[in-house]
Scaffold this motif. Structure first.
Motif, short mmCIF file in Angstrom:
data_model
loop_
_atom_site.label_atom_id
_atom_site.label_comp_id
_atom_site.label_asym_id
_atom_site.label_seq_id
_atom_site.Cartn_x
_atom_site.Cartn_y
_atom_site.Cartn_z
N VAL A 89 -2.60 -3.54 9.06
CA VAL A 89 -2.29 -2.11 9.09
C VAL A 89 -3.15 -1.42 10.14
N ILE A 147 0.81 -1.22 0.00
CA ILE A 147 0.00 0.00 0.00
C ILE A 147 0.85 1.27 0.00
N LEU A 174 -5.55 -5.81 5.26
CA LEU A 174 -5.45 -4.44 5.76
C LEU A 174 -5.64 -4.37 7.26
N GLN A 175 -6.22 -5.44 7.80
CA GLN A 175 -6.41 -5.49 9.25
C GLN A 175 -5.07 -5.32 9.98
N ARG A 194 -13.29 -0.94 -4.49
CA ARG A 194 -14.36 -0.87 -3.49
C ARG A 194 -15.72 -0.78 -4.16
N LEU A 245 -11.70 -7.12 -4.56
CA LEU A 245 -11.04 -6.65 -3.34
C LEU A 245 -11.12 -7.69 -2.25
N ASN A 246 -10.01 -7.91 -1.57
CA ASN A 246 -10.00 -8.75 -0.38
C ASN A 246 -9.30 -7.99 0.75
N PRO A 247 -10.07 -7.24 1.52
CA PRO A 247 -9.49 -6.26 2.44
C PRO A 247 -8.85 -6.84 3.70
N GLU A 248 -9.07 -8.10 4.00
CA GLU A 248 -8.58 -8.67 5.26
C GLU A 248 -7.13 -8.31 5.61
N ARG A 259 -2.80 1.94 -4.19
CA ARG A 259 -3.88 2.39 -3.31
C ARG A 259 -5.10 2.80 -4.13
N LEU A 269 -6.98 -0.22 -5.33
CA LEU A 269 -7.81 -0.76 -4.24
C LEU A 269 -9.05 0.10 -4.04
N ASP A 270 -8.84 1.42 -4.06
CA ASP A 270 -9.98 2.34 -3.90
C ASP A 270 -11.03 2.08 -4.96
#
Lengths: 107, 107
Positions: free
Chosen positions: B81, B14, B78-79, B27, B73-76, B20, B23-24
């Motif tokens: 961070v 990121i 980011l947890q 969403r 997207l697979n946001p997991e 970034r 990723l945005d």
DNA sequence: AGTATAGTTAAGCAAATACTTAATTATCAA
DNA sequence: TTGATAATTAAGTATTTGCTTAACTATACT
């Protein structure tokens, strides 16, 4: 051709694990470089360079006392990161929620 | 001598503004590369390479439909961070609190 | 079959990054 | 004043990064 100048921002600053460790250590409070650098198996200049990156993006501030340089954590710029990540939080909480539903149905 | 192998982790992934942005954009939902890449003034291979970095760290997944490749997207990850930054949050909220106190005293 | 479309892989390059050692600055102590 | 300590700046290097163009793979269209 090559990429654009890559202005050093907060995201770039925290991308390096050594710099994240330095910030982590600074949570214990303001410290002189010697103490801060103690656990790292890296030359003093390397640490100094990392600290100057953190300084540039405003994540730390400096104070001189005699021949020592005390560094202090300034976490505000991390808000940028927190804000950006926050936009994704409902995505994974939704996923967790549906996992919860699934587990509930299974039981 | 030089630095250590620098394994590519979420923080590194990121750190790049283009990634970034990708990723945005994701969403808004799963999309084929063409659509995803539309706003970027960058060659298709460049985008492809960015997507593969995101893939490596698990921030996106791929699905093939005909000759298209849909990315989701697979946001997991980011947890990680979010967790790291969370440890700093009370620092700046404390600062804001003491600023609040200060402003209150002044008024 | 022949051609266009979607996307990746391959190869190469300039700039950035993370280090190193050597030299420098500044303070303290004898 | 001589020397040790704290830290930075300077200079050099190997690796990585973010791009590029060219070549390739695979699917779809006619």
């Amino acid at each position: 051709m090559a990429r654009l100048p890559a202005t050093r921002d907060v995201f770039a600053a925290i991308a390096d694990p050594t710099r994240r460790s330095l910030l982590d250590r600074l949570r214990a409070g303001e410290q002189p470089v010697k103490q801060l650098a103690a656990p790292f198996e890296m030359s003093a200049p390397a640490i100094s360079q990392h600290l100057s990156v953190l300084c540039e993006v405003g994540l730390v501030t400096q104070r001189r006392v005699g021949r020592q340089r005390f560094y202090r954590l300034n976490p505000e710029p991390l808000q940028q990161v927190a804000d950006w990540v926050a936009d994704y939080e409902h995505f994974w909480s939704d996923k967790l929620a549906s996992l919860g539903d699934y587990l509930e149905e299974e039981s």
